[in-house]
Motif scaffolding. Sequence first.
Motif, mmCIF file in Angstrom:
data_model
loop_
_atom_site.group_PDB
_atom_site.id
_atom_site.type_symbol
_atom_site.label_atom_id
_atom_site.label_comp_id
_atom_site.label_asym_id
_atom_site.label_seq_id
_atom_site.Cartn_x
_atom_site.Cartn_y
_atom_site.Cartn_z
ATOM 1 N N ILE A 177 103.022 10.077 39.196
ATOM 2 C CA ILE A 177 102.057 11.490 39.049
ATOM 3 C C ILE A 177 101.251 11.174 37.737
ATOM 4 O O ILE A 177 100.822 10.654 36.766
ATOM 5 N N GLU A 178 99.948 12.016 38.039
ATOM 6 C CA GLU A 178 98.266 11.847 37.287
ATOM 7 C C GLU A 178 98.404 12.770 36.250
ATOM 8 O O GLU A 178 98.031 13.718 36.632
ATOM 9 N N PRO A 179 98.353 12.314 35.120
ATOM 10 C CA PRO A 179 98.815 13.799 33.693
ATOM 11 C C PRO A 179 97.179 14.093 33.463
ATOM 12 O O PRO A 179 95.959 12.950 32.622
ATOM 13 N N GLY A 180 96.792 14.931 33.552
ATOM 14 C CA GLY A 180 95.629 15.725 33.481
ATOM 15 C C GLY A 180 94.501 15.698 33.778
ATOM 16 O O GLY A 180 93.539 14.754 33.615
ATOM 17 N N VAL A 181 94.668 16.283 34.812
ATOM 18 C CA VAL A 181 93.451 16.608 35.860
ATOM 19 C C VAL A 181 92.664 17.008 35.680
ATOM 20 O O VAL A 181 93.271 18.331 35.816
#
Length: 570
Positions: free
Chosen positions: A251-255
């Motif tokens: 889960i890649e946070p803040g894109v």
Amino acid sequence: MERSLAVLSFFAAICWSLQTLADESHQTADRVILGSIYTVNEGQPWAEGIALKNGVIVYVGNESDSRRWIGEGTEVTTLKQQMVIPGFHDSHAHLLIGVATDTECDLIRLESIAEVEAQLTQCQGLSGFGNAQWIIGSGWAPYLWPKAEPNKALLDRLFPDRPVYLSSSFGHSAWVNSKAMEVLGITADTDPGADGVVVLDPQTGEPTGTLHDAAMLLVKNFLPEMTEEHRLDSIRAALAMAHELGVTAVIEPGVDADILAPLVTLADRGELKIRALTSLSTINWQPGVFDDAIFELLEQRDQWRRPNIGVDSVKIYMDGVIESYTGALLEPYEGSNHERGPRFYSQAQVNRYFSRFDAMGLQIHVHAIGDAGVRIALNGYEAAQAANGPSNNRHHVTHLQLISEEDVPRFAQYNIGATFQPLWAYYDPAAIELDIPAIGAERTHSMYPIGSVHRSGGRINGASDYFVTDMNPLLAIEVGITRQDPYTNSGTPLNASEGVDLATMIKAYTINGAYTMGLEQQQGSIEVGKRADLVILDSNLFELKPYEISDAAVVETIFAGETVFKIDAP
């Protein structure tokens, strides 16, 4: 009549032969793995073999039946002391923004100011970015300086004529030199933005060169753009690192749109061999406060959706970090009768945002460090549930450095994931040098209450917050059990009662992570019909002592049945 029977017998024989051929074809797998298989499936926790076909698990069971899937062309792997588990899920990592390339100044994992100075001296030779030849880098450890505030003097000496921007390993502070502030007009009177801090020298009143949280945008928003090929190469390097560590989902946070563009490019080229849920934000991964422009970004999200890229998640910060006194606390910081850290939003704002996001079917992915930040977030989830009814949006809160005892049961009550960074849960240098002076020994000892949330019925997710800390899940799993330094296997545990067992930690990094991504029916455990995202370890973790877990290594990482990392046999 006899002729009719003969014809029927002939056709029956033909049909039987065709069915036999079909069965034999069905029973032929692309790959069969025999050995210790830990499935993370409560109904069948262990197996002796698995069969893979077309990127999917088609059999899980005993060795003899697994061998029935072996045919001509089947790759057969027989494990010895090794172990297979589902691919690791990292539920909060800044991975797909890439890793530092050789054109950037990489200060990560340096353990002294002398080491930092030596690396900065090497960085003098970098060509830099833009017409001003900006030196851009990241990774300096905040605990090397009092209150996490390095001074511009060192940078001014090494880079008197070139602007420098270096973000910390925590991602909540930046170190800049006088030239950078001169180019952008940053002075003691500059507005640092909502809940940002431009640190000022108490003697001179001038900026020291440290910027916290939203104040980082005073520089970051004006940095030169990196080329598309540079960004693609950086992400490729990050993916290779993830595969080496057994990570197959993140889960890649803040894109934002700029960060999503190269991800989509790699996905369309077939190069994005990881499952990614991206949490959208108009301020990307930068700490701070967004406004209603977030809804414009969210309305565009379908254009970035791909088989390997999910976009139904939004990232929001409740506070900063304790180490820079920007984490939101219920009780004051040490040495202060009133300072409890900033709240990035009022409770009313949080309730409004959360209710609207939840109604849109979005996962709300929250950064909350201090116990007040956690409470504000939980109140927001409660408000959303009151407004919209229970949802299946898989909301979660990450970091959770401090949680009030009365808030611990609310994670289970509202079905909110608790996404911890277990590798932080020991007396590391940041805890000793920064946390104890900031919040005192008692509160420091109570940090990261993983066991309490788990015992109350809450769902624990494992995460690294890479690049803040090492992405290696085995390091984190060990600390989640021992609450002790995994590098030395010594020192006082950080509240040993908050440790959990190995099975719980593996679930946190597999099926729980898959659930939080909304993909638990497709991955996260080894079951028939699920994706063949697997990790082969060189040891059976259940046969190791807890402090030996981080010594284990990934031998092979398999993504959709394809080997994406492998250590060659000696």
